[in-house]
Design an enzyme around this catalytic site. Structure first.
Site, short mmCIF file in Angstrom:
data_model
loop_
_atom_site.label_atom_id
_atom_site.label_comp_id
_atom_site.label_asym_id
_atom_site.label_seq_id
_atom_site.Cartn_x
_atom_site.Cartn_y
_atom_site.Cartn_z
N LYS A 187 7.02 12.46 8.09
CA LYS A 187 5.84 11.86 7.41
C LYS A 187 6.00 10.18 7.78
O LYS A 187 7.03 9.54 7.39
CB LYS A 187 6.02 11.93 5.81
CG LYS A 187 4.57 11.56 5.35
CD LYS A 187 4.37 10.93 4.02
CE LYS A 187 4.70 9.40 3.79
NZ LYS A 187 3.44 8.87 4.27
N GLU A 263 17.94 4.36 3.13
CA GLU A 263 17.91 2.96 3.74
C GLU A 263 17.07 2.00 3.13
O GLU A 263 15.85 2.03 3.42
CB GLU A 263 18.00 3.02 5.18
CG GLU A 263 18.65 1.79 5.84
CD GLU A 263 17.62 0.43 6.32
OE1 GLU A 263 17.54 -0.15 5.66
OE2 GLU A 263 17.03 0.76 7.32
N CYS A 298 14.03 -5.04 7.87
CA CYS A 298 14.75 -4.50 6.91
C CYS A 298 16.08 -5.71 6.60
O CYS A 298 16.61 -5.98 5.51
CB CYS A 298 15.12 -3.04 6.69
SG CYS A 298 16.17 -2.32 8.17
N GLU A 396 13.33 -9.79 -2.20
CA GLU A 396 12.85 -9.22 -0.73
C GLU A 396 11.48 -9.50 -0.78
O GLU A 396 10.43 -9.01 -1.61
CB GLU A 396 13.17 -7.90 -0.58
CG GLU A 396 12.86 -7.45 0.96
CD GLU A 396 13.17 -6.25 1.46
OE1 GLU A 396 13.62 -5.95 2.57
OE2 GLU A 396 13.13 -5.27 0.71
#
Length: 492
Positions: A187, A263, A298, A396
């Site tokens: 997906k 992750e 990331c 973040e």
């Protein structure tokens, strides 16, 4: 090359369907989603908006393919040939794939070429080479017993991948899962599905059997949830936000206890000591360690920790580099930083900048939206001076915003570096070999760069600790996720 890019930029992208059981299928509900290009805010095409029933069809196709064994029981050499062929086809269509991806998510084309089809092809080739190097084991036993340890494919693997580098991260998961003999349900992110749908077509062209790779597009809250809750998925791998990762763990507990590998995010510290071998190079690499792909990485070095004795001069240097970065049309080879992936993400980034100012952070450069007349979503590379207690030093952002924090010594640097719940990537710049090793040991992160930032290839693992996730992508270690171990204890 720019001429070819310009030709591909204007090509019509037809409405996209789901890829299930080797066929292109419209979602059972007929629902679609608009694909909005961040380059100019225009509608690019539509993708299928899959529901739970579509996900179930994809999982059934994957399970059927796995049980039939055309792939799962194929000789390693046969799987190797097809994975090599997939890599060749990606390289054949590399420019088309890169441009399509840029139109979808806004990454600058100069980076997209390397990070998307370039990286994906290398990943498929790496695991093609690796798959017949996985051996079973014979346990040390008495002469009357033979202990065998078999390594077998897990079955059906589901992969949910993000919008920032869909082909690269998708390949990190698809290639080792296929190499191990599994079937896959993929997906993509609703904001960046086009290149992975194209990849599905290339896999079919390469000879991958029907049902071995299935692609369902749609919303995470619907298709993603259906994947998380499905009782016939053996392993789920995910790259994305911590909040979604937590929900996927909950879905596993509520369904069949499928193994879940995550992750997740990071707030990676990039630590510069006064004895760095080349401060000019450190500033340049550090700038692009946060501003490439508009900070939508990331492992981005979003916290710059600088030794107090050089803090002001280094902050000026990196701010000057940030101010000179060419932000604009991501399909121009001269562009150094492209578009923000969506208007929603742009608003989030601007909100972080406003909050930083309200908390007393010092704005050195940037901070605002630009190029609004294009209709696209662009933001200035932004540099703030912050304290470790400020929001910008802890949360973040996933945008082109750098936080600079001074430190006094090694102990202070480690305390600041480890003061977030994350543990994905990091870096240290120093000429002192002993210090470098102390920092590698002391920084709580899955990756520690020394005198560089980024660029690690498939030979080493990528994975986080703490709230940055578990498990690893890349390297031979990635294949552990996609194998089951089976013991045979034989009395002779």
């Amino acid at each position: 090359m720019q001429d070819k890019i310009d030709q591909l930029r204007s090509s019509v992208v037809s409405p996209q369907s789901l890829f299930i059981g080797g066929e292109w299928r419209t979602p059972l509900s007929g629902a679609t989603m608009d694909v909005i290009s961040p380059i100019d805010g225009s509608k690019l095409t539509t993708i299928g908006d899959a529901g739970a029933a579509d996900v179930d069809l994809a999982v059934r196709a994957a399970r059927t393919a796995f049980e039939k064994g055309a792939w799962s029981k194929a000789a390693p050499g046969e799987r190797k040939k097809i994975l090599f062929r997939i890599a060749e086809l990606i390289e054949r269509d590399a420019l088309e794939l890169a441009v399509l991806g840029v139109r979808d998510n806004g990454t600058e084309i100069s980076m997209a070429l390397k990070a998307e089809p370039g990286s994906a092809a290398a990943t498929f080739r790496y695991y093609a080479e690796a798959l017949d190097k996985v051996y079973g084991e014979i346990a040390p036993t008495s002469e009357s017993v033979l202990g065998l340890i078999h390594s077998e494919p897990v079955g059906v693997v589901a992969a949910i991948v993000p919008w920032n580098f869909p082909m690269m991260i998708g390949a990190w998961k698809i290639a080792p899962a296929l190499a191990a003999g599994n079937s896959v349900v993929l997906k993509p992110a609703e904001g960046a599905s086009l290149s992975l749908l194209k990849l599905a077509a290339l896999c079919a062209e390469a000879g991958l059997p029907e049902g071995v790779l299935n692609v369902v597009t749609g919303r995470g809250t619907v298709a993603g949830e259906a994947i998380g809750l499905h009782g016939d998925i053996d392993v789920l791998v995910f790259t994305g936000s911590g909040g979604v990762g937590r929900r996927l763990l909950e879905y596993s507990a509520r369904s069949n206890l499928k193994r879940v590998y995550l992750e997740l995010g990071g707030k990676s510290p990039n630590i510069v000591f006064a004895d760095a071998p080349d401060l000019e190079q450190a500033a340049k690499v550090s700038a692009f360690g946060i501003f490439r792909n508009s900070g939508q990485v990331c492992v981005a070095g979003s916290r710059l920790l600088v030794e107090q004795t050089i803090h002001e001069a280094f902050a000026e240097r990196i701010s000057a580099i940030a101010a000179r970065i060419e932000v604009g049309d991501p399909l121009l080879l001269s562009t150094e930083s492209g578009a923000i992936s969506s208007e929603i993400q742009l608003e989030k980034n601007l909100g972080f900048a406003d909050q930083a100012l309200s908390e007393g952070a010092r704005l050195r450069t940037g901070g605002g939206r630009i190029l609004q007349d294009t209709g696209g979503f662009y933001m200035q590379p932004t540099v703030f001076e912050v304290t470790p207690q400020m929001t910008l030093a802890k949360e973040e952002v996933f945008g082109p915003i750098l936080s600079i924090i001074p430190f006094d010594d090694e102990t202070d640097a480690l305390n600041i570096a480890n003061a977030t719940p994350y543990g994905l990537a990091s870096a240290v710049w120093t000429s002192n070999l002993s210090r470098a090793h102390r920092m590698v040991r002391g920084v709580k992160a899955g990756v520690v760069h020394v005198n560089t930032y980024g660029g690690a290839d498939n030979t080493v693992p990528l994975g986080g600790i703490r709230q940055s996730g578990n498990g690893h992508d890349k390297s031979l270690h990635a294949m552990d996720k996609y194998h089951n171990l089976k013991t045979a204890w034989i009395q002779l």
